[in-house]
Design an enzyme around this catalytic site. Sequence first.
Site, PDB file in Angstrom:
ATOM      1  N   LYS A  12      -3.236   9.856   7.130  1.00 34.95           N
ATOM      2  CA  LYS A  12      -2.995   8.608   7.858  1.00 34.95           C
ATOM      3  C   LYS A  12      -2.070   8.925   9.035  1.00 34.95           C
ATOM      4  O   LYS A  12      -0.938   9.381   8.851  1.00 34.95           O
ATOM      5  CB  LYS A  12      -2.323   7.580   6.951  1.00 34.95           C
ATOM      6  CG  LYS A  12      -3.137   7.202   5.716  1.00 34.95           C
ATOM      7  CD  LYS A  12      -4.355   6.370   6.089  1.00 34.95           C
ATOM      8  CE  LYS A  12      -5.114   5.858   4.883  1.00 34.95           C
ATOM      9  NZ  LYS A  12      -5.856   6.900   4.169  1.00 34.95           N
ATOM     10  N   ASP A  25      -3.594  11.571  -0.526  1.00 30.21           N
ATOM     11  CA  ASP A  25      -3.466  10.595   0.550  1.00 30.21           C
ATOM     12  C   ASP A  25      -2.024  10.083   0.556  1.00 30.21           C
ATOM     13  O   ASP A  25      -1.164  10.674   1.216  1.00 30.21           O
ATOM     14  CB  ASP A  25      -4.487   9.461   0.339  1.00 30.21           C
ATOM     15  CG  ASP A  25      -4.476   8.416   1.433  1.00 30.21           C
ATOM     16  OD1 ASP A  25      -3.521   8.393   2.226  1.00 30.21           O
ATOM     17  OD2 ASP A  25      -5.404   7.592   1.507  1.00 30.21           O
ATOM     18  N   LYS A  40     -13.605   2.674  -4.197  1.00 31.72           N
ATOM     19  CA  LYS A  40     -12.281   2.343  -4.730  1.00 31.72           C
ATOM     20  C   LYS A  40     -12.388   2.177  -6.242  1.00 31.72           C
ATOM     21  O   LYS A  40     -13.317   1.511  -6.736  1.00 31.72           O
ATOM     22  CB  LYS A  40     -11.756   1.055  -4.088  1.00 31.72           C
ATOM     23  CG  LYS A  40     -11.507   1.159  -2.587  1.00 31.72           C
ATOM     24  CD  LYS A  40     -10.373   2.098  -2.251  1.00 31.72           C
ATOM     25  CE  LYS A  40     -10.034   2.074  -0.766  1.00 31.72           C
ATOM     26  NZ  LYS A  40      -9.110   3.172  -0.401  1.00 31.72           N
ATOM     27  N   TRP A  97     -11.816   7.239   9.472  1.00 26.66           N
ATOM     28  CA  TRP A  97     -11.999   5.881   8.942  1.00 26.66           C
ATOM     29  C   TRP A  97     -11.346   4.906   9.899  1.00 26.66           C
ATOM     30  O   TRP A  97     -10.205   5.113  10.326  1.00 26.66           O
ATOM     31  CB  TRP A  97     -11.343   5.754   7.567  1.00 26.66           C
ATOM     32  CG  TRP A  97     -11.608   4.446   6.898  1.00 26.66           C
ATOM     33  CD1 TRP A  97     -12.642   4.145   6.056  1.00 26.66           C
ATOM     34  CD2 TRP A  97     -10.833   3.230   7.005  1.00 26.66           C
ATOM     35  NE1 TRP A  97     -12.562   2.834   5.637  1.00 26.66           N
ATOM     36  CE2 TRP A  97     -11.465   2.248   6.210  1.00 26.66           C
ATOM     37  CE3 TRP A  97      -9.680   2.875   7.704  1.00 26.66           C
ATOM     38  CZ2 TRP A  97     -10.978   0.942   6.083  1.00 26.66           C
ATOM     39  CZ3 TRP A  97      -9.194   1.567   7.582  1.00 26.66           C
ATOM     40  CH2 TRP A  97      -9.840   0.622   6.781  1.00 26.66           C
ATOM     41  N   TYR A 124       0.840  -1.203   0.000  1.00 23.42           N
ATOM     42  CA  TYR A 124       0.000   0.000   0.000  1.00 23.42           C
ATOM     43  C   TYR A 124       0.872   1.250   0.000  1.00 23.42           C
ATOM     44  O   TYR A 124       0.617   2.218  -0.693  1.00 23.42           O
ATOM     45  CB  TYR A 124      -0.957  -0.030   1.198  1.00 23.42           C
ATOM     46  CG  TYR A 124      -1.685   1.279   1.417  1.00 23.42           C
ATOM     47  CD1 TYR A 124      -2.633   1.728   0.505  1.00 23.42           C
ATOM     48  CD2 TYR A 124      -1.414   2.072   2.527  1.00 23.42           C
ATOM     49  CE1 TYR A 124      -3.283   2.935   0.682  1.00 23.42           C
ATOM     50  CE2 TYR A 124      -2.065   3.271   2.726  1.00 23.42           C
ATOM     51  CZ  TYR A 124      -2.998   3.704   1.797  1.00 23.42           C
ATOM     52  OH  TYR A 124      -3.632   4.899   1.985  1.00 23.42           O
ATOM     53  N   ASP A 133     -11.506   6.866  -4.790  1.00 14.75           N
ATOM     54  CA  ASP A 133     -10.115   6.690  -4.381  1.00 14.75           C
ATOM     55  C   ASP A 133      -9.425   5.711  -5.316  1.00 14.75           C
ATOM     56  O   ASP A 133      -9.714   4.519  -5.299  1.00 14.75           O
ATOM     57  CB  ASP A 133     -10.056   6.183  -2.937  1.00 14.75           C
ATOM     58  CG  ASP A 133      -8.636   6.175  -2.393  1.00 14.75           C
ATOM     59  OD1 ASP A 133      -7.707   6.558  -3.134  1.00 14.75           O
ATOM     60  OD2 ASP A 133      -8.454   5.782  -1.222  1.00 14.75           O
ATOM     61  N   GLU A 138      -9.629  11.151  -4.986  1.00 20.73           N
ATOM     62  CA  GLU A 138      -8.559  10.989  -3.984  1.00 20.73           C
ATOM     63  C   GLU A 138      -7.375  10.248  -4.592  1.00 20.73           C
ATOM     64  O   GLU A 138      -7.542   9.195  -5.206  1.00 20.73           O
ATOM     65  CB  GLU A 138      -9.110  10.223  -2.777  1.00 20.73           C
ATOM     66  CG  GLU A 138      -8.059  10.007  -1.687  1.00 20.73           C
ATOM     67  CD  GLU A 138      -8.669   9.452  -0.409  1.00 20.73           C
ATOM     68  OE1 GLU A 138      -9.772   9.904  -0.010  1.00 20.73           O
ATOM     69  OE2 GLU A 138      -8.057   8.555   0.199  1.00 20.73           O
TER      70      GLU A 138
HETATM   71 MG   LIG Z   1      -7.062   6.804   0.282  1.00 24.03          MG
END
Ligand SMILES: [Mg+2]
Length: 376
Positions: A274, A250, A173, A329, A65, A202, A227
């Site tokens: 994050k 992000d 997504k 989230w 990721y 996203d 995003e």
């Molecule tokens: Mg994201």
Amino acid sequence: MSKIFVGYTVKIAEIHIYQHDLPVVGPAYKMSLSQVTKLDTTIVEVVTNTGISGFGETCPVGPTYQPAHAAGARAAIAEIAPHLIGLEPLTIGTVQRRMHQALAGHNYAKAALDIALWDIAGKVHGMRVCDLLGGAARERVQSYYAVGIDEPDEVARVVRDKQGEGFVRLQIKVGGRNVAQDIEVVRKVFEVRDPAVSITLDANRAWTTRDAIQLSMACSDLDFVMEQPCATYDEVKSIKSLVRHPIYLDENTVDLNMIMRSIYDGVADGFSMKTTRVGGLTNMRTIREICQATNRPLSCDDSWGGDIIAAACLHIGATVPPNLSEGVWIADPYIEGNYDPENGIRLKDGWLDVPKGPGLGIVPDKSLWSTPQSFA
Ligand SMILES: [Mg+2]
């Protein structure tokens, strides 16, 4: 509670590193470039000479990721931990400096230690972490649901279900396939979308600049946020004036410099932040201030993880002014089990209640986790 420790120096006495597997509920969770069936999470416990302990957690959603992986987090924390024994955990800036002297980079690992320090500070002062971070603007914060990559009808079904459950924001997504399929998904989503529900697409870095421009032009009549459309910051910057939709960053926002640069370049209209990527709650507090000063909405998330990281995100998320909050989230709907059966963080109708107890407000059952690697 703080009176107990007046004239008494709180020091870090021990650090324990735990590993824990969090099972994903149901089928694998699919993003454009990867999928996961279980999460390898890392929890740190920072024990003080007073008996008070703080907990932190970091849980990369698989090794692809972003440049972070679970074994790397544990190795980095083990590298840093011996340098922190004997330091005063309430002087978070001093401990941060020592962390950076011990190891360059590895923010996602340092974040777990940073979160544990805030948990200790809250417990020592008898205050919640959100109150130490400036004060909760709300006691309930909206969450959002991320709908994985799937066929248009299935995505539309999940959108209908989740808005029915009470979610006021949904993330869809996209990416990793022909952009025509993404356009079909978006059209289907907006056929069933309740106008009160906001939609974010996203791509998790997977679109080419061509894909992002084509989708935005083809769907210019629909209101959504894009995003992290493309892989690099330069790619995103190059499409900014060509697309019809706001852009949130992000994965590219790896530190405070990137956040400030993307605002002053006019590229980022908001952020999906994050907590572990930027090094924990100390930096998230600064990012909240930058977003407030520049009127950029932000969400306070993490990649994945259990009750401890969920509580950390919720505490900082509660301090974001509601007009700029894109919610918090957490992985709760996708994983099994809480560390704290009583105070564990759970979604209720798409919303999250801020914990009431001191510190993070989580009292974890440590017997759930592996035998720790310990430093004293
Ligand atoms: Mg994201």
